[in-house]
Design an enzyme around this catalytic site. Structure first.
Site, short mmCIF file in Angstrom:
data_model
loop_
_atom_site.label_atom_id
_atom_site.label_comp_id
_atom_site.label_asym_id
_atom_site.label_seq_id
_atom_site.Cartn_x
_atom_site.Cartn_y
_atom_site.Cartn_z
N GLY A 115 65.35 31.60 -24.71
CA GLY A 115 65.91 30.39 -24.11
C GLY A 115 65.02 29.21 -24.46
N LYS A 119 55.64 23.29 -5.81
CA LYS A 119 56.67 22.76 -6.71
C LYS A 119 58.03 22.74 -6.01
CE LYS A 119 58.32 21.55 -10.82
NZ LYS A 119 58.57 22.53 -11.88
N SER A 166 66.64 18.09 -13.16
CA SER A 166 67.33 19.05 -14.02
C SER A 166 68.70 19.41 -13.46
CB SER A 166 66.48 20.32 -14.18
OG SER A 166 66.22 20.91 -12.91
#
Length: 323
Positions: free
Chosen positions: A7, A204, A273
């Site tokens: 990926g 995160k 994203s």
């Protein structure tokens, strides 16, 4: 050291190019025009740290590569369960799988210790489908603090950050982590081996769990969310609830919500994203960001009403996008 990037999108191609540029044997797995461009012209990286081009081997067929020492997963987490045919040709007995994902990973409770040791999180590993393909004992966790985007086929724009924190589920400082960390440092990337990466995962996640779904629902950038009073309050509430779940699981994030918001504000008009995926018509990676934490709140009997509300609305958006 032989590394395959499964990926090789913006993050995967960036790491792969940096590693190859300094001598690591790197193989990129991608498809479509992006793959064609990398095969033809290599990977062009535009970065404030200096532009460069690397020419690692690129293919759409993992059988062309064979077994490697490390597989860096650049896939979205919602693709993990279906990646068996792609990853199997890359594995030997000791191959490590480094999952560069946001959110709660499928291996979270593997060798965790305590009352939840070995528990499977249904929202990220439904029916054990991911664990069947990606054995937890192969897993090395990775929390990505770099921001990149594909500017075009074969062209990566590195925006900021070079840190990729890694760590073992059992909290050991393993030789395989140390070896990968050294290769990353040679490539000019920060790759600390953390004793307990779960703290980094929650750090995160504190931003991803709040900014990502809200950005998709509101079609807003980081700056816009931070500067809108009501939205900012919702995000701060989501962060507080997330901290409560993390603390119930024994994690200490070590950062205040005010500091986390200030960091997000500095990013400016960046699209998350999730918003980028929504605009591109791609599936939304919200199960590992939001559904998993709601599930963990159930396990720990933690009160998270705002997370539940945003999850319900964003889950509808995700299902409508996938339809």
């Amino acid at each position: 050291m032989k590394v395959a990037v499964l990926g090789a999108g913006a993050i995967g191609a960036y790491v792969g190019a940096a590693l190859h540029h300094t001598g690591t044997d790197v193989h990129l797995i991608a498809r479509g025009p992006h793959l064609a461009a990398m095969k033809r012209n290599g990977v062009h990286v535009h970065s404030p740290r200096g532009d460069f081009t690397a020419h690692p081997h690129a293919t759409d067929n993992p059988a062309d590569i064979g077994p490697v020492d490390y597989v860096l997963l650049g896939l979205k987490a919602n693709s993990y369960a279906a990646c068996g045919p792609l990853i199997e040709p890359l594995l030997h007995q000791d191959t490590a799988v480094i999952a560069a994902q946001n959110g709660i990973p499928w291996w979270y409770f593997h060798q965790h210790g305590g009352p939840h040791d070995g528990h499977r999180i249904e929202s990220v590993d439904p029916g054990g489908a991911v664990s069947t393909v990606l054995a937890p004992q192969r897993a090395i966790g990775c929390v990505v603090y770099a921001a990149t985007e594909l500017e075009g086929p074969g062209v990566v724009r590195h925006l900021e950050g070079t840190r990729f924190s890694i760590g073992e589920p059992d909290r050991s400082l393993s030789k395989r982590c140390q070896a990968f960390s050294e290769a990353m440092h040679t490539a000019g990337l920060k790759c600390p081996v953390e004793k307990d990466l779960r703290n980094d995962i929650w750090l995160k996640l504190l931003g991803n769990i709040s900014f990502n779904p809200i950005s998709a629902l509101a079609r807003a950038t980081m700056r816009q969310m931070c500067h809108h009073g009501g939205t900012r309050t919702v995000i701060e509430t989501m962060m507080r609830e997330t901290l409560t779940v993390a603390e119930a699981l024994g994690c200490d994030i070590g950062i205040s919500i005010e500091r986390r918001m200030a960091g997000a504000e500095r990013v400016g008009d960046h699209r998350t994203s999730t918003l980028q995926d929504l605009e591109a018509g791609k599936p939304l990676e919200l199960d590992v960001l939001l559904a998993a934490v709601v599930e963990l709140a159930d396990i720990t009997q933690t009160h998270v009403p705002t997370l539940r509300t945003v999850h319900a609305i964003s889950d509808l958006l995700a299902h409508r996008t996938a339809a």
